[in-house]
Each structure stands twice: as C-alpha cells, then as structure tokens.
Design an enzyme around this catalytic site. Structure first.
Site, mmCIF file in Angstrom:
data_model
loop_
_atom_site.group_PDB
_atom_site.id
_atom_site.type_symbol
_atom_site.label_atom_id
_atom_site.label_comp_id
_atom_site.label_asym_id
_atom_site.label_seq_id
_atom_site.Cartn_x
_atom_site.Cartn_y
_atom_site.Cartn_z
ATOM 1 N N TYR A 150 -0.800 -14.343 -0.613
ATOM 2 C CA TYR A 150 -1.144 -13.144 0.149
ATOM 3 C C TYR A 150 -2.447 -13.176 0.932
ATOM 4 O O TYR A 150 -2.685 -12.310 1.763
ATOM 5 C CB TYR A 150 -1.093 -11.929 -0.779
ATOM 6 C CG TYR A 150 0.323 -11.677 -1.262
ATOM 7 C CD1 TYR A 150 1.286 -11.194 -0.386
ATOM 8 C CD2 TYR A 150 0.718 -11.988 -2.556
ATOM 9 C CE1 TYR A 150 2.603 -11.003 -0.786
ATOM 10 C CE2 TYR A 150 2.037 -11.793 -2.968
ATOM 11 C CZ TYR A 150 2.967 -11.303 -2.078
ATOM 12 O OH TYR A 150 4.263 -11.124 -2.473
ATOM 13 N N PHE A 443 2.589 -3.137 -10.688
ATOM 14 C CA PHE A 443 3.602 -2.490 -9.844
ATOM 15 C C PHE A 443 4.262 -3.520 -8.945
ATOM 16 O O PHE A 443 3.860 -4.668 -8.933
ATOM 17 C CB PHE A 443 2.980 -1.356 -9.040
ATOM 18 C CG PHE A 443 1.782 -1.728 -8.212
ATOM 19 C CD1 PHE A 443 1.916 -2.056 -6.878
ATOM 20 C CD2 PHE A 443 0.492 -1.756 -8.762
ATOM 21 C CE1 PHE A 443 0.813 -2.391 -6.105
ATOM 22 C CE2 PHE A 443 -0.615 -2.082 -7.999
ATOM 23 C CZ PHE A 443 -0.456 -2.408 -6.677
HETATM 24 C C1 LIG Z 1 7.083 -16.016 -1.924
HETATM 25 C C2 LIG Z 1 8.257 -15.743 -1.000
HETATM 26 C C3 LIG Z 1 8.447 -14.237 -0.889
HETATM 27 C C4 LIG Z 1 7.958 -16.348 0.383
HETATM 28 O O1 LIG Z 1 8.932 -15.952 1.350
HETATM 29 P P1 LIG Z 1 9.253 -16.810 2.685
HETATM 30 O O2 LIG Z 1 10.142 -15.978 3.535
HETATM 31 O O3 LIG Z 1 9.697 -18.154 2.311
HETATM 32 O O4 LIG Z 1 7.832 -16.912 3.391
HETATM 33 P P2 LIG Z 1 7.601 -17.132 4.974
HETATM 34 O O5 LIG Z 1 8.567 -18.137 5.494
HETATM 35 O O6 LIG Z 1 7.546 -15.833 5.713
HETATM 36 O O7 LIG Z 1 6.158 -17.747 4.921
HETATM 37 C C5 LIG Z 1 4.997 -16.982 5.224
HETATM 38 C C6 LIG Z 1 3.789 -17.803 4.923
HETATM 39 O O8 LIG Z 1 3.578 -17.817 3.498
HETATM 40 C C7 LIG Z 1 3.535 -19.161 3.030
HETATM 41 N N1 LIG Z 1 4.163 -19.136 1.700
HETATM 42 C C8 LIG Z 1 5.370 -18.662 1.420
HETATM 43 N N2 LIG Z 1 5.600 -18.750 0.105
HETATM 44 C C9 LIG Z 1 4.505 -19.262 -0.466
HETATM 45 C C10 LIG Z 1 4.152 -19.590 -1.799
HETATM 46 N N3 LIG Z 1 5.002 -19.392 -2.821
HETATM 47 N N4 LIG Z 1 2.936 -20.122 -2.012
HETATM 48 C C11 LIG Z 1 2.089 -20.325 -0.988
HETATM 49 N N5 LIG Z 1 2.378 -20.030 0.284
HETATM 50 C C12 LIG Z 1 3.575 -19.502 0.555
HETATM 51 C C13 LIG Z 1 4.280 -19.966 4.058
HETATM 52 O O9 LIG Z 1 3.854 -21.302 4.054
HETATM 53 C C14 LIG Z 1 3.906 -19.244 5.332
HETATM 54 O O10 LIG Z 1 2.606 -19.602 5.752
HETATM 55 P P3 LIG Z 1 2.153 -19.480 7.285
HETATM 56 O O11 LIG Z 1 2.777 -18.235 7.831
HETATM 57 O O12 LIG Z 1 0.681 -19.407 7.179
HETATM 58 O O13 LIG Z 1 2.697 -20.707 7.936
HETATM 59 C C15 LIG Z 1 9.538 -16.386 -1.540
HETATM 60 O O14 LIG Z 1 9.336 -17.736 -1.745
HETATM 61 C C16 LIG Z 1 10.060 -15.765 -2.843
HETATM 62 O O15 LIG Z 1 10.890 -14.884 -2.804
HETATM 63 N N6 LIG Z 1 9.615 -16.222 -4.027
HETATM 64 C C17 LIG Z 1 10.065 -15.682 -5.326
HETATM 65 C C18 LIG Z 1 9.624 -14.260 -5.585
HETATM 66 C C19 LIG Z 1 8.141 -14.096 -5.452
HETATM 67 O O16 LIG Z 1 7.375 -14.926 -5.887
HETATM 68 N N7 LIG Z 1 7.734 -12.974 -4.860
HETATM 69 C C20 LIG Z 1 6.365 -12.619 -4.729
HETATM 70 C C21 LIG Z 1 6.186 -11.360 -5.516
HETATM 71 S S1 LIG Z 1 4.543 -10.829 -5.578
#
Ligand SMILES: CC(C)(COP(=O)(O)OP(=O)(O)OC[C@H]1O[C@@H](n2cnc3c(N)ncnc32)[C@H](O)[C@@H]1OP(=O)(O)O)[C@@H](O)C(=O)NCCC(=O)NCCS
Length: 443
Positions: A150, A443
């Site tokens: 984030y 949350f």
């Molecule tokens: C984490 C999650 C939501 C990322 O979604 P995503 O659609 O693949 O992310 P995006 O393609 O929009 O990537 C956005 C940015 O975040 C980064 N990013 C995404 N997931 C990441 C992770 N797990 N760790 C670090 N960086 C991450 C990407 O590299 C990208 O970076 P950039 O925009 O600077 O190039 C997804 O992997 C997921 O659902 N994980 C399991 C549930 C979870 O962990 N949710 C978080 C709850 S708090």
C-alpha cells in the site's frame, strides 16, 4: 495494461450491498462475498451467517466495487463473481481527546489469482480514493494482509502492534497494588450493550483507536467465532472501580479462551480475545485477574501497544515476551489542511511541510501554525517545491499522524528530510499524544 486494454477486458461496478425480502444477500452481494472468500481462503458462510454478514455490511454503510471480466469463459466463476473486490465505508479514528476524524476505511481488497498483476488493484484504489475525496474524507485507512502493497498508493503505517505472552509463574504479584473488583459475566450480558459502552469510553480517551465494524461485536464479546459460527469456549469478565455496583460503572472487560497444550513441552495458553479498558486501573486489574487464573501457563495477547504498562507492573519484567510485532493501521492523507486541523497538538509552534504525492491528492507545501494546541494550515505552494522545514512523502505524513511514529525516527530512516535537525524534533513534540496510542480494531 493500458487503460483501453483494461476497459476492454474488465468492467468496474460500484454498488451498495443489499438483501432480499428474506434477509439473504442479493445476487450481486452473494457473488461478491464468494469472490472475497476465495481471495482470503475463507469458507463460504452458511445461510444464517451470510444473512448476518450482509445485514452488517448494510449497517456499516459499505460501498463495494467489483471488477468483472467482460467475456468470461463458460463454466468459470467469472460469469457471476467479480475478479476484483474492494470496499469502503466511514470509520472514525480517535485523537484521544474526545475528538475524532472520519476516515474512508478500505477493506476486502482481493484480486482473483488468474487476473493478478494486470492493474485491477491500481484501478480500484484510484477509483476509491477519488470517490473518497469527492465524499469529503480527509484521510483513508486500512489494515493490510502484507506490508509492501500500500505504500505505493500513499499509505503509511501509523501504528504498530505486538503479540505478547506473559508467563504466569513469574508475573505476580504486581509491583503496585491494583484497585476495583473483577467479576465473571456471560458473553450474552457483555454483548447486551455493556461491551460497547466500555469501548466507547476507551475509544474517546485512546489515540489511534478506531470504531469497530458491526460484524466484529459478536466475535469480540464471545458469542461467535471468526467464521461466524456460535462460539462455545469464550469466557468474559468485567472490572468496576472500588465501591461501584451498577452496570454503568463497568470500566473494562476481557474475553478469553484457553487452548490446552498437548505433549510434554506444550504450554496451556490463555488467549485474550478482546481486552478493552476505559481506565488504566481496569487494564491493570484485568491483567492481574488473567494471570491469576489456574490451570494455564501463559497469557497471550495479540493487540498489545508498543509501550505496554504491564511490562513495568509485572513482578518480574522478564515474564513478558514479545512474540511478534507488525504494522496495524495504515493511513493515507487526502486533505492535508483538514486532517491536520482535526487533531490536537501537545506543543505550540509553526512548521512548514513539503508533501510529495505521486497520486496528486495531497501534494503541496503547507504551513502548520499551532496556537493553544489547535492547528491551522495554510497552503503556501501548490506542489512540494516550496520553502519548507521538513520534506516528506504523503505516506510518511500518514505514518506520523497518530503520533505513534516519530518524525525523528523517520528522519533517521531517510524518509523525512530537514536541513535543520531541530525541525523533526519540534514536529515530534507537537504530535506526541497524551498517552500511548493503542489500536485494537481490525477491519
Ligand atoms: C494484493 C493484490 C490485491 C494485488 O492485486 P493486483 O491486481 O495484482 O495488483 P495490480 O496489478 O493493480 O498492481 C498494483 C501495484 O501493486 C504491486 N503489487 C501488487 N500486489 C503486491 C504484493 N502482494 N506485494 C507487493 N506489491 C504488490 C504491483 O507490482 C503494482 O505495482 P506498480 O503499480 O507500482 O507497478 C492481489 O494479489 C490479491 O488479491 N492478493 C490476495 C489478497 C490480499 O492480500 N489482499 C490484500 C488485503 S489487505
């Protein structure tokens, strides 16, 4: 993925969760809940629990986003479930002086494994924060499943938490006597308004506390487990000051369960489910009570604050061990003048902050003037290029907000930049709250 390619592949739908005439989640709500369950590896709730969850989402005034695959393959869940999910809703953050700021709380962020790294999270976050600004929020908040996701969206970790364990054998007696009376109550009695009344008092006096989701209450009071099923193993006790007898006098409560150890070296552990205190006396007495319960070796508590008075109170400070420490609440400033004017300050003074923000919402140079503990903010430049005492990214401004993270520490980490080292020291003095921040709300 370009915007056109994204829009060709996906459709973003914003909607409010809802229920049908029987109280069951409506079709869009049910599909979205399935997708969230997949993302967090959670079992799908039974009908009763699903209805309670939907009712709670409505009560909390949640707004949901679903990112749908436009051309799903036959048989795939993409035909009905969104591939990306995201929620936001109002949640107040306490400054500890009876005042609070309403935050745009973000939750339920998931992206289907087959669609990840195609920009779904970035699109949902950008959309949500733009809506947050339009809805008048000065700050957004979340609790994260991973520590690296984030910051790129301007969130900084504003408060940390510790999972601690206290070994009973060496803990008591405390160095100072406790006061008041602890009595055992039923979770039902606690859930009948009494727990919430204590929490409201805790919340008003505790910097960093956040109001709880509707669905949290049955879990923390011991009526239900995390999966929504009825809980059978949670006990509860309350604290009252000396001489007090009525229900209104309850100034602290604790709920707990005991996990029996098996095998020779396994401890039997008393796990605190929830510990809420409206006074320091209640916190101390409830800990003393927990440590006096027989037939267990260790009391474990996952929501300890960094500066926990129990360490000083214990007969042997080495009875206290930190198992784990990690980020708790992350804050993302959307409106610098509004958020800085909403909090109290310990010390008067003036300081100029140059704030960078790649998403644009909070970028600018701002002068904060504090008189009689209240701040007013003047924007002195439209971007972060103005003359300033301190330069920092919006994520680090979010990290500093509660006063749990020190600007002097962030300067040492290379994140806060100041030509005069006295500037972060002044900012630290201004931001330090009257008591240690403590967040006990997920949350
Ligand atoms: C984490 C999650 C939501 C990322 O979604 P995503 O659609 O693949 O992310 P995006 O393609 O929009 O990537 C956005 C940015 O975040 C980064 N990013 C995404 N997931 C990441 C992770 N797990 N760790 C670090 N960086 C991450 C990407 O590299 C990208 O970076 P950039 O925009 O600077 O190039 C997804 O992997 C997921 O659902 N994980 C399991 C549930 C979870 O962990 N949710 C978080 C709850 S708090």
């Amino acid at each position: 993925m370009s915007n056109e390619a994204f829009d060709d592949r996906y459709e973003l739908r914003e909607f409010a969760p809802g229920t049908d005439e029987q109280g069951a989640p409506d079709a869009a709500t049910d599909a979205w809940m399935h997708a969230v369950g997949l993302g967090f590896h959670e079992p799908h709730p039974n009908d009763e629990v699903a209805a309670l969850m939907a009712e709670a989402f409505v009560a909390d005034r949640e707004t949901w986003l679903g990112v749908h695959v436009r051309r799903p393959l036959p048989g795939s869940v993409d035909e009905t479930w969104p591939a990306g999910t995201f929620a936001w809703f109002p949640k107040s953050l306490s400054w500890g002086d009876g005042q609070a700021v309403e935050t745009q709380a973000i939750s339920a962020v998931t992206v289907r494994p087959t669609e990840r790294r195609r920009g779904i999270l970035r699109r949902m976050m950008t959309h949500a924060l733009e809506r947050g600004v339009a809805e008048g929020y000065a700050v957004a908040s979340l609790t994260a499943s991973e520590g690296t996701i984030y910051r790129r969206f301007g969130f900084g970790c504003a408060i940390r938490e510790r999972a601690v364990r206290v070994r009973r054998a060496r803990a008591l007696p405390f160095l100072a006597p406790t006061t008041g009376t602890v009595t055992v109550v039923t979770p039902e009695w606690l859930a009948d308004g009494n727990a919430r009344a204590v929490f409201d008092r805790f919340d008003a006096r505790t910097p960093g506390s956040m109001k709880r989701n509707t669905s949290t209450w049955p879990i923390v009071t011991g009526l239900r487990n995390g999966d929504g099923e009825p809980a059978k193993d949670v006990r509860a006790a309350v604290h009252r000051p000396d001489g007090a007898t009525d229900a209104d006098a309850v100034d602290g409560y604790v709920t707990w369960r005991v996990k029996e150890g098996s095998g020779r070296d396994q401890d039997t552990v008393l796990e605190v489910v929830d510990l809420v205190y409206a006074t320091d006396e209640a916190y101390l007495s409830l800990w003393e009570f927990l440590l006096s319960i027989d037939l267990n070796d260790v009391v474990s508590y996952k929501r300890s604050r960094l500066d926990d008075p129990i360490v000083a109170a214990l007969g042997d400070n080495r009875a206290y061990d930190v198992d784990h420490e990690e980020d708790h609440v992350w804050l993302r400033v959307l409106d610098v003048p509004a958020v800085l004017a909403s909090r109290p300050y310990a010390v008067d003074g003036s300081i100029v902050l140059a704030v960078s923000d790649t998403m644009g919402f909070a970028a600018g140079t701002y002068r904060l003037d504090v008189v009689d503990g209240r701040g007013t903010v003047t924007r002195t430049a439209a971007d972060d290029s103005g003359e300033a005492d301190v330069r920092l990214d919006v994520a680090d401004l979010g990290a500093l907000l509660i006063g749990s993270v020190s600007p002097v520490t962030l300067a040492a980490a290379g994140l806060v930049r100041a030509t005069d080292p006295a500037a972060p020291v002044l900012l630290r003095a201004m931001l330090t709250p009257a008591r240690a921040p403590h967040g006990i709300t997920y949350f």
